[in-house]
Design a protein around this motif. Sequence first.
Motif, PDB file in Angstrom:
ATOM      1  N   ALA A 176       0.706  -1.326   0.004  1.00  0.00           N
ATOM      2  CA  ALA A 176      -0.156   0.005  -0.013  1.00  0.00           C
ATOM      3  C   ALA A 176       0.751   1.149  -0.003  1.00  0.00           C
ATOM      4  O   ALA A 176       0.522   2.105  -0.560  1.00  0.00           O
ATOM      5  CB  ALA A 176      -1.023   0.202   1.133  1.00  0.00           C
ATOM      6  N   THR A 177       2.030   1.118   0.637  1.00  0.00           N
ATOM      7  CA  THR A 177       2.987   2.253   0.830  1.00  0.00           C
ATOM      8  C   THR A 177       4.139   2.424  -0.423  1.00  0.00           C
ATOM      9  O   THR A 177       4.810   3.229  -0.443  1.00  0.00           O
ATOM     10  CB  THR A 177       3.545   2.582   2.021  1.00  0.00           C
ATOM     11  OG1 THR A 177       4.138   1.127   2.401  1.00  0.00           O
ATOM     12  CG2 THR A 177       2.223   2.701   3.072  1.00  0.00           C
ATOM     13  N   TRP A 178       4.164   1.276  -1.069  1.00  0.00           N
ATOM     14  CA  TRP A 178       5.272   1.070  -1.810  1.00  0.00           C
ATOM     15  C   TRP A 178       5.314   1.911  -3.151  1.00  0.00           C
ATOM     16  O   TRP A 178       4.417   2.041  -3.897  1.00  0.00           O
ATOM     17  CB  TRP A 178       5.676  -0.300  -2.265  1.00  0.00           C
ATOM     18  CG  TRP A 178       6.875  -0.758  -3.081  1.00  0.00           C
ATOM     19  CD1 TRP A 178       7.076  -0.827  -4.344  1.00  0.00           C
ATOM     20  CD2 TRP A 178       8.272  -0.659  -2.416  1.00  0.00           C
ATOM     21  NE1 TRP A 178       8.285  -1.074  -4.769  1.00  0.00           N
ATOM     22  CE2 TRP A 178       9.001  -0.952  -3.737  1.00  0.00           C
ATOM     23  CE3 TRP A 178       8.512  -0.561  -1.198  1.00  0.00           C
ATOM     24  CZ2 TRP A 178      10.354  -1.127  -3.528  1.00  0.00           C
ATOM     25  CZ3 TRP A 178      10.082  -0.879  -1.006  1.00  0.00           C
ATOM     26  CH2 TRP A 178      10.981  -0.977  -2.347  1.00  0.00           C
ATOM     27  N   ARG A 179       6.572   2.615  -3.501  1.00  0.00           N
ATOM     28  CA  ARG A 179       6.587   3.161  -4.884  1.00  0.00           C
ATOM     29  C   ARG A 179       7.944   2.412  -5.443  1.00  0.00           C
ATOM     30  O   ARG A 179       8.901   2.101  -5.017  1.00  0.00           O
ATOM     31  CB  ARG A 179       6.716   4.562  -4.683  1.00  0.00           C
ATOM     32  CG  ARG A 179       8.309   5.135  -3.737  1.00  0.00           C
ATOM     33  CD  ARG A 179       8.389   6.446  -3.689  1.00  0.00           C
ATOM     34  NE  ARG A 179       9.512   6.922  -2.840  1.00  0.00           N
ATOM     35  CZ  ARG A 179      10.690   7.134  -3.414  1.00  0.00           C
ATOM     36  NH1 ARG A 179      10.754   6.948  -4.916  1.00  0.00           N
ATOM     37  NH2 ARG A 179      11.615   7.358  -2.632  1.00  0.00           N
ATOM     38  N   ALA A 180       7.679   2.324  -6.667  1.00  0.00           N
ATOM     39  CA  ALA A 180       8.436   1.484  -7.490  1.00  0.00           C
ATOM     40  C   ALA A 180       9.902   1.917  -7.580  1.00  0.00           C
ATOM     41  O   ALA A 180      10.125   3.083  -7.498  1.00  0.00           O
ATOM     42  CB  ALA A 180       7.730   1.135  -9.020  1.00  0.00           C
ATOM     43  N   ALA A 181      10.773   1.016  -7.477  1.00  0.00           N
ATOM     44  CA  ALA A 181      12.213   1.363  -7.730  1.00  0.00           C
ATOM     45  C   ALA A 181      12.816   0.780  -9.119  1.00  0.00           C
ATOM     46  O   ALA A 181      12.214  -0.384  -9.593  1.00  0.00           O
ATOM     47  CB  ALA A 181      12.995   0.638  -6.495  1.00  0.00           C
ATOM     48  N   THR A 182      13.755   1.152  -9.246  1.00  0.00           N
ATOM     49  CA  THR A 182      14.577   0.639 -10.479  1.00  0.00           C
ATOM     50  C   THR A 182      15.767  -0.454 -10.018  1.00  0.00           C
ATOM     51  O   THR A 182      16.827   0.067  -9.340  1.00  0.00           O
ATOM     52  CB  THR A 182      15.123   1.516 -11.622  1.00  0.00           C
ATOM     53  OG1 THR A 182      14.176   2.584 -12.114  1.00  0.00           O
ATOM     54  CG2 THR A 182      16.057   1.206 -12.757  1.00  0.00           C
TER      55      THR A 182
END
Length: 293
Positions: A171-177
């Motif tokens: 719910a709180t994750w934002r994608a990383a490369t």
Amino acid sequence: MRQFTAIVNPTAGGSAGAAALLRVARLLREAGARLDTEYSRSLAHAQELARRAGEDGRVVLAVGGDGIAGGIGGALSGTGTLLGLVPAGRGNDFARALGLPTEPAALARVLLDHAPRMVDTIEVESAVHPRTVVLGSVYAGVDALANRHANRSRLLRGSASYYAGGLRAVATWRAATFHVTVDGEKHTHRGYTVVAANSAYYGSGRMIAPGARLDDGLLDVVVIPEAPRRLFFTMMNELKTGAHVARPEVRVLRGREITVEADRAVPYGADGEVDAVLPVKARVLPGALAVLT
């Protein structure tokens, strides 16, 4: 007749560790085996006790969950000491991968009579974390965040704590490369998670890498890319059976040495205990540990 030193993690499942050991210890002693019990003050203390017992030629029993199993197993990797497990923790995923019975009489027979199996271990290194050796998996991204939430949960146990931790993390994750290098070949993807798995299971029975084998000299690297959150929640349910790996969005790579980097500070973990930040390097140590199974 084998002689045992049991090392108990008194915090794994409250009093579950001591209770699980008592049921098995009675059967071992009735069969004529000698069993001594040590209670660890910390993971480092448990590892010290394990090494000392191994030097005395004793079978070391890790009593607790994946944290103490991985910590003690890592400490005994490459030493020739026999390791036995008495599962009594939150997840018990490495015991599950070994196919260990949960019924005390059957587990006692394994510890007394079965031949050891040589399994692989994983050497883990990062710039800010000392070299360590673990058993099950190294995971980076939303998995590590979910495990952190699960370990801090006081209301939920077992798979429920991991599921709740996963929901909170997603719910709180934002994608990383992520930049994932497998045996020298670099792969870049944007997404949720990367798992380098020696064992099929993590997170209390979730089958993250159904093709992983404990003794094939390889790590299965599962890469889950960026996707709508509803799809990721669906994949969380598919982890019960390993069906997620059939999805075209999911990649599975295999190799002996893996490096994982990211474009921001992304957490990683290993066997439920290591809690650090990328980059990390994982290298398989083939057939380094003798386990009773």
